[in-house]
Structure formats: structure tokens, C-alpha cells
Design an enzyme around this catalytic site. Structure first.
Site, PDB file in Angstrom:
ATOM      1  CG  ASP A 417      -2.201   0.746   1.017  1.00 46.34           C
ATOM      2  OD1 ASP A 417      -2.263   1.568   0.085  1.00 46.34           O
ATOM      3  OD2 ASP A 417      -3.153   0.520   1.787  1.00 46.34           O
ATOM      4  CD  GLU A 420       0.075   6.310  -3.646  1.00 45.00           C
ATOM      5  OE1 GLU A 420       0.424   6.453  -2.463  1.00 45.00           O
ATOM      6  OE2 GLU A 420      -0.839   5.552  -3.993  1.00 45.00           O
ATOM      7  CG  ASP A 490      -7.551   4.637  -0.627  1.00 42.17           C
ATOM      8  OD1 ASP A 490      -7.480   3.430  -0.923  1.00 42.17           O
ATOM      9  OD2 ASP A 490      -6.779   5.172   0.190  1.00 42.17           O
TER      10      ASP A 490
END
Length: 824
Positions: A417, A420, A490
Site C-alpha cells: 500500500d 506513491e 481509494d
């Protein structure tokens, strides 16, 4: 040979006399322009791949390419001078260089222009990159006015065609930034700068620009004018895709978050009791405990280690949870018991691991001493957590050293997760922080590639018995080579966002990365009060869920306090429950087809989710559609992206707009591409292509059309992917054209396929003679089915659909690996 040497010597003399030079090299040529003065190189990596580098310095700057792993191969190049231009022709294209200006033009073998640079389209503006001299670098091109282009990663704009757009290329949650575009003409351009960049398309120019760089550096890819061809070039340049295990293509249950082993295993029990197929279940964050212990990569949360009565352990209780709460005596006393139970019940476990660490963790402390933390604010807010530096080899080694604890527990997959990574309250100075490879600004977008590559390479070094599977929130060109699949981040639960995910995923796959998915139902459910019993949400969820059947990964997910297990939507006989169970069962029915698509991805550089430009490039209407695609080369998928039977009212409450949703039927617009006939999957009726139709669409189906000539191998009814052998597959033939399909099989979970341990069986349909030929089996692997039955059915109106096992097949044949011809 002597004539060529004399010609090139004369060429160099001629061109240098005007203040510019060209020198032939083994892979292309070096040049220097006169106005402006630039040096550059044309470097053929293959007949289909050429690299163009330009720089204001005397020598080519040293530069690392993160995705490119190919080294230039020997390429036969012919040279031709025409005034101040030099034409370099490989077996696939001609590259024409204007040595005066440095402008490059690309043409195909017929002499048709594919792409050309703008005159004076390469620009360098001096600047500082922290303490080094650098440039803001840009390169501009000229495209045809109506030329459609795709790619650029995963965008949330809702656009399929990226003309007339301005796009800031800086990875963030829900946006994956890849400096690559591809044209309907079948070429691709990769701008090889991993730093923060921009893409611009106006009526005057199409350009990339990067905030920092030392050179203009891009690759032009062209093979045969098709998107399959250009994707094959990407894989040649950046690495072949890897196989995922068969189980990953089943159904996944996931939400934020299961808070104890008992809760997670209880959900698995419920699915097994209800006979809802399932292969993957997910442990989301905070099994490590509180925010200060973020991503410790071990179970420290006292609810997981049976220490709710231990005061020292309670300091790790996740933020916001009640230390005084009391729970029933746990069924599972340890995370090891949880993992073992999941496996005993024929399921697999994926666990969340992040690219950042909280200040209480051992990783944080070691990385801090190494100078391998990027000290800006990341998730969770105000926790003191920081991302690590994946450009630092020692930091990647450390990451695996700690992750190996979970690997030894037999965790099956990694949810990597925030790759980025999350960047909260960003400051301009944050991008001047130094990584092992330079400023964060200069390498920003390659963060996810380096991170996932590190995990993949370390796990492969340990063992080849289990395939690496990483689901990651970001990505970069070349990610297909490192066992990684991206999801769309998300996203909010809404109809508009649902529709936006379709072109987002399709453009991502056109970057050569075949594996992608989205949170089914969306992540944030606040527009429906986080209530899965809200009928308006239920219709949205069902439609998103149906689309998920035709993604590489079918994974249910949502954000707390929403809950999304199927039994919470109702029971058997309730439309929201029945529709979800029905589509999951169809997913498992399709597994032989889906796994064969995965095999084609690896063996033939194939693509699973295929934008219509891949198969219908000559159909202008089709290539501009943003809400349909092919799943493989056979199934046309049209997700339903608007409510038909419910609506929201005041307070985000939901109501039905029909007396009985289960019995209602409203039309959905579907475009059937020209050049083929199409067979309705649900009715077996044939419809002509090249037209827009209205397809009645009850809540429990979505429009699916099978291309005429398709052959679908379909499996038995199962509760998990490997429950039954594929020894009695249905082979469903859809008439109306000739066609073929290759059934791919291997051991389903290891890397022996890299050693050639797999088999293929080719099925060929001759429509005129109504003959199906099953060719000799090619290849073998341990425990391969050497004898099996195929149940063959010609799909026609009046017969049952292929959704369930055929009650009465037209022909049943025994197959032992030798050629068979079956007349239908």
C-alpha cells in the site's frame, strides 16, 4: 562494404562543413546540430525500438533508467542521405534525422508518417537540482489533428483519448503517472524521465516536460501498426510479465479492516457455509498495532496475540480502540493459527505492508541511522511515520529482512500500500530531499517500481516454489516484470467514479501492464451513509461487482465503517445477494479461459483487458468509447454505469424506483463494433456488428457479447479454484466466423513455467464445415492431465447459455494429447 564506408565518410564530411556533424555508430548514429547547438544519439535497441537522446553537454550524461532492462541488440540499419537529412532504416521503420535542427521523423515501411518532432522542439532551461547543475527539459511532437492517443498511466479524468489535455505527472492516490503515450497508429513514446513531469497536448504540439533532467531521452516503439505489437515492444524493453497463481484469479474478500483472527476466519467460515466461492482473504492494516508502530511487519496488536490483559501490550492497541473493551475468549490464540486455518480451508491470505514506518518500529530506527528515510509527512497523519528510500539497495535489503518474517509464516501475497508514497501537506522543499539516486523530485514516479521490484527480487532469491503476488496502489512502466498488480486507489463509491475507472484501467493496460483492478463497490461509502443495506448503494455495488468478474483480479473492498460481506446484503432470494453470488460463480466458471489469458500475457505478450483500439482500430466509434472493452479477444464487456432501479433521496437515503427490483428490466445502450457478428452470452442470439443497440438488463446480469468464431473453455462448479481438476471442461463454440483459442495450463503456482514446464492445446473452428479441430498438445509439466474429456457445444438460440455447466453437450470426446477433428 567499401562503398558504404566511403559514403558515410563523404556524408560526415559534407554535413560537418555546415557546422553540424553526423557519425555512424553500431546502433545508429551520433550527431551535433548547429542551431541550437545540441549533441545527440540515435540508438536502435531492436528493429522496433529506437532511443533518441539529446543533450547540451559535450558527452552523454550518465543516467539510470529504472524500467529499461534491455540492452541494444544487433540491428541491420541502412543509411541514406538527402541534403541535410540522414535516413536510418531498420526492418520495421525509418528514422529521419535533420542534422541542422535535430528534428526526428518516423515513418513506417510504406513511407507513411507515424510521428515527427517539432522543429526546435527540444528545450533545456538551466536550473539547480538541489546542489547540482541541471535543466528543465522538454520535448515536443506534432500529431495528426484527429489522431487518438492513450496511456499515461491511470487517470481519473474519465477520458479514454488524451488529446487536448494538460496532465501533471506526479504519482498520488488514485492517479498513476507513466510518461508514455500510444497512438491509434500503433506506435508508442516513452519519455524516460522518472521525475515530476507534465504532459501537454494542444492543437499546436504534444509534449513532455520534466522539472529536472540532464538530457532529453525517449524511446519510440513501432512493430506492425497494432497495439499488440507496441505492447510487445514495451515488454521487450522493460521485461516480460510474470504469471500469477491460479488462485489469485478467483474471488477475494477484503475490507478495512478485520480486527482479529477470529473475525477474519469467521468471514471465511461464513462464505464456506453459504457455498460462495472464495480464494483470497485480506488482512488490512493495524495488525501491527498503533500508528506509532506503523508497518512493523509483525503482529503486535494485542487482539492478534491474545494479550488484551497485558498492560505493556495494550500500549500498541490501535488508535481509537478501547483499552477497557472485553471480547469473548478467542478461538485463535496466534496469527500463526489464523494463517494455518485459512490454508486448511482452501483459501489464501494477503497482508498489508507499507512503504513507510512509524517511529516505534525497528525498521524506522535502522533506516534513520542509514539516512534512508524521506522525512516528509506521510500517512497516518501526525504519527511521525516516514517513507523509506527504495532507491537505496541497503534499504531494500532491510525491508525484505523484516518482511521475511511474514514470508516464513506462509503469507501468500503482499498488499504493498501507499507506494506513491502518501505525501501529506507537501512543501516544495520536500522534493529536494535526497534519495540514494538524487533528489526526490528527480526520481519521484519510479518509487513504486523500485519498491515492488525489491520485494520481488528478494522473494525470488529465497524460493521459486510460490509465485510472487503484490497488489500495489501505484505503478510505473515495467511493473509487469515484478509480480505486481495495481489497483485504482481509494476511490469514492458513486456512479460517476465507477464509470471513470473503466478508461482509467484501460489506459493503464495500454502502458503494457496487463494486471489491474479496482475496489469493487468503491472505497469510501460516505455518499450512501456507509450503509450496505441502502438500496441505492446496493445497486451501485452490484453493478461494480459484475464488472469485477471481467478484471484480472476480482476483489471486494471498502472503507470502515462500511461493511461489504455478501451476507450483509441479504439472503438467498434477495436480489443484491443473489446477483453477487451469481457473478462470483460465473467468475469461477470462466477460470480456464481467464488462466489461459494469463498464459498468453506471459508467453505471447498478450493483454487481458483490451481497449477496443486493440481489436477494432478501423472502427472510429469503437476506439473512442470509454465504457466498453474486450476481456481477452472474445468477450465484449459493457459495465452498467448508471442506476436503473433505485435512486438517492434526501439524506443520502436510497429508495427503489420500481415495484420489484428483482423482476425489473430496463434497457442499456451497447455498441457492437463493426467487422464481426456478436452472440449474446445470455441468450445465444446473434446480432450484427457496427450498430448501437438497447439491451434489456435486469439487475442480475450485465451486457456481454461473444465475438463470432470464439471458443470458450469453461470449468466446473467449484468453491475454490483448484477444488476440481479440469478433466471435463466444456468447450463452447460460438459460430459465425472462423476462430481459434489456446488453452494454457501449468502447475498453477511456481516458476517452473519459466523452464518450459507448461502445456498448450489449440482449438480451431472452421465455420463453413462446422468442424472443430483439437490439435496435438504441446509441452508438458508434472501431474499434467494426460487424458481428459472435452464436452463440446455449438452455442445457438434455444440452448442454455454457457453460464453454468452444460446439461447436454453436443459432443463428448476423449482427448489424450493427439489431434482430434470433431464435426458439429
Amino acid at each position: 562494404m567499401k562503398k558504404e564506408i566511403l559514403f558515410l565518410a563523404a556524408l560526415a564530411t559534407c554535413l560537418s562543413s555546415f557546422g553540424q556533424t553526423f557519425e555512424k555508430t553500431a546502433q545508429g548514429g551520433k550527431f551535433q546540430t548547429a542551431q541550437p547547438t545540441l549533441n545527440g544519439e540515435v540508438i536502435f535497441y531492436s528493429p522496433s525500438i529506437v532511443r533518441i537522446v539529446k543533450y547540451p553537454s559535450a558527452e552523454m550524461p550518465e543516467k539510470k533508467s529504472y524500467p529499461v532492462i534491455k540492452t541494444p541488440e544487433k540491428v541491420e540499419i541502412s543509411y541514406k542521405q538527402n541534403g541535410n537529412t540522414v535516413c536510418m532504416t531498420s526492418g520495421k521503420m525509418t528514422v529521419t534525422l535533420d542534422v541542422v535542427t535535430g528534428k526526428v521523423t518516423y515513418t513506417d515501411q510504406k513511407g507513411e508518417t507515424l510521428l515527427k518532432e517539432k522543429v526546435e522542439g527540444t528545450n533545456f532551461i538551466p536550473r539547480k537540482d538541489v546542489n547540482r547543475d541541471a535543466f528543465t527539459v522538454s520535448q515536443a511532437f506534432s500529431l495528426e489533428p484527429e489522431e487518438a492517443i492513450y496511456g499515461l498511466g491511470q487517470r481519473q479524468s474519465g477520458a479514454m483519448n488524451h488529446r487536448n489535455q494538460q496532465i501533471h505527472l506526479s504519482n498520488g492516490n488514485t492517479n498513476i503517472c507513466i510518461p508514455y503515450f500510444t497512438s491509434e497508429k500503433g506506435y508508442g513514446v516513452y519519455w524516460d524521465n522518472p521525475g515530476i513531469s507534465d504532459f501537454s497536448d494542444t492543437p499546436y504540439a504534444t509534449s513532455f516536460s520534466s522539472q529536472v533532467g540532464l538530457c532529453s531521452d525517449y524511446y519510440f516503439l513501432y512493430k506492425d501498426g497494432t497495439q499488440d505489437g507496441v505492447i510487445a515492444c514495451i515488454r521487450d524493453l522493460t521485461g516480460k510479465a510474470t504469471m500469477f497463481p491460479l488462485w489469485t484469479m478467483g474471488y477475494w474478500q477484503c475490507r478495512e479492516r478485520y480486527k482479529s483472527p477470529d473475525e477474519l476466519c469467521g468471514v471465511l467460515d461464513k462464505y464456506r457455509k453459504l457455498q460462495i466461492p472464495l480464494d483470497g482473504i485480506v488482512q488490512d492494516w493495524q495488525y501491527w498495532g498503533c500508528d506509532s508502530n506503523w508497518n512493523a511487519m509483525k503482529f503486535v496488536n494485542p487482539r492478534y496475540i491474545n494479550k488484551m490483559d497485558d498492560k505493556e501490550a495494550l500500549r500498541y492497541l490501535p488508535n481509537g480502540e478501547d483499552k477497557n473493551a472485553r471480547y469473548p475468549k478467542p478461538r485463535f490464540k496466534s496469527p500463526e493459527e489464523m494463517v494455518e486455518y485459512v490454508h486448511k480451508n482452501n483459501a489464501h491470505l494477503m497482508i498489508s505492508v507499507w512503504a513507510s514506518f512509524g517511529p516505534w518500529t525497528d525498521q524506522f530506527k535502522e533506516l534513520d541511522k542509514m539516512g534512508a528515510l524521506l522525512k516528509f509527512e506521510t500517512w497516518p497523519p501526525k504519527s511521525g511515520a516516514h517513507p523509506y528510500d527504495p532507491f537505496n539497495k541497503d534499504a531494500r535489503d532491510l525491508y525484505w529482512r523484516y518482511l521475511s518474517h511474514l514470508h516464513k509464516m506462509n503469507i501468500d501475497a503482499w498488499w504493498t500500500d501507499s507506494t506513491e508514497p502518501d505525501h501529506l501537506n507537501p512543501k516544495e522543499s520536500d522534493f529536494d530531499l535526497m534519495t540514494a539516486d538524487g533528489s526526490f523530485r528527480s526520481v519521484h514516479n519510479a518509487f513504486p517500481l523500485n519498491h515492488n521490484r525489491g520485494i520481488y527480487e528478494h522473494q525470488r532469491a529465497v524460493s521459486d516454489d510460490k509465485r510472487v503476488f503484490q497488489m500495489t496502489r501505484s505503478g510505473y512502466l515495467g511493473q509487469q516484470h515484478y509480480g505486481a498488480l495495481s489497483w485504482s486507489g481509494d476511490v469514492v463509491s458513486s456512479w460517476d467514479v465507477l464509470r471513470q475507472q473503466i478508461p482509467a484501467g484501460l489506459n493503464y493496460t495500454l502502458c503494457g501492464i496487463p494486471f489491474w483492478n479496482t475496489d469493487l463497490g468503491g472505497f469510501f461509502g460516505w455518499e450512501y451513509n456507509n450503509d450496505c443495506t441502502n438500496v441505492a448503494y446496493q445497486e451501485l455495488h452490484v453493478r461494480w461487482f459484475q464488472w469485477g468478474c471481467f478484471m484480472p483480479l476480482m476483489r471486494n473492498h471498502c472503507s470502515s465503517p462500511m461493511m461489504n460481506e455478501i451476507d450483509l446484503f441479504g439472503k438467498e432470494g434477495d436480489w443484491a445477494y443473489d446477483a453477487q453470488k451469481r457473478i462470483i460463480e460465473l467468475r469461477y466458471r470462466l477460470l480456464p479461459y481467464i488462466y489461459s489469458l494469463d498464459g498468453a500475457v506471459v508467453q505471447e505478450d498478450g493483454t487481458m483487458m483490451r481497449p477496443l483500439v486493440m481489436d477494432f482500430a478501423n472502427d472510429r466509434k469503437a476506439i473512442l468509447l470509454d465504457d466498453e472493452y474486450m476481456f481477452g479477444k472474445n468477450i465484449l464487456v459493457c459495465p452498467v454505469t448508471e442506476p436503473l432501479y433505485t435512486k438517492k433521496i434526501e439524506g443520502n437515503k436510497g429508495v427503489t424506483t420500481v415495484p420489484d427490483v428483482a423482476k425489473a428490466s430496463a434497457p442499456v445502450k451497447v455498441y457492437l463494433p463493426k467487422g464481426s457478428q456478436w452472440i449474446d452470452f445470455w441468450t445465444n442470439e446473434t446480432v450484427a456488428g457496427g450498430q448501437e443497440i438497447q439491451r434489456e438488463c435486469p439487475v442480475d446480469i450485465l451486457p456481454l457479447y461473444i465475438k463470432a468464431g470464439s471458443i470458450l473453455p469453461l470449468g466446473p462448479k467449484v468453491q475454490y479454484a483448484t477444488e476440481k481438476k479440469w478433466d471435463n471442461l466444456d468447450i463452447c463454440v460460438y459460430p459465425g466466423a472462423n476462430g481459434e483459442f489456446v488453452l494454457y495450463e501449468d502447475e498453477f503456482d511456481n516458476y517452473n513455467y519459466e523452464k518450459g514446464m507448461f502445456s498448450t492445446i489449440k482449438f480451431s473452428w472452421d465455420d463453413a464445415s462446422r468442424t472443430l479441430t483439437i490439435s496435438d498438445r504441446n509441452g508438458e509439466f508434472p501431474k499434467m492431465l494426460k487424458r481428459r474429456n472435452f464436452r463440446i457445444t455449438l452455442m445457438q438460440p434455444g440452448k442454455q447459455s454457457a453460464e453454468t455447466v452444460m446439461v447436454k453437450a453436443d459432443k463428448k470426446v476423449a482427448y489424450s494429447g493427439k489431434n482430434l477433428v470433431v464435426k458439429l
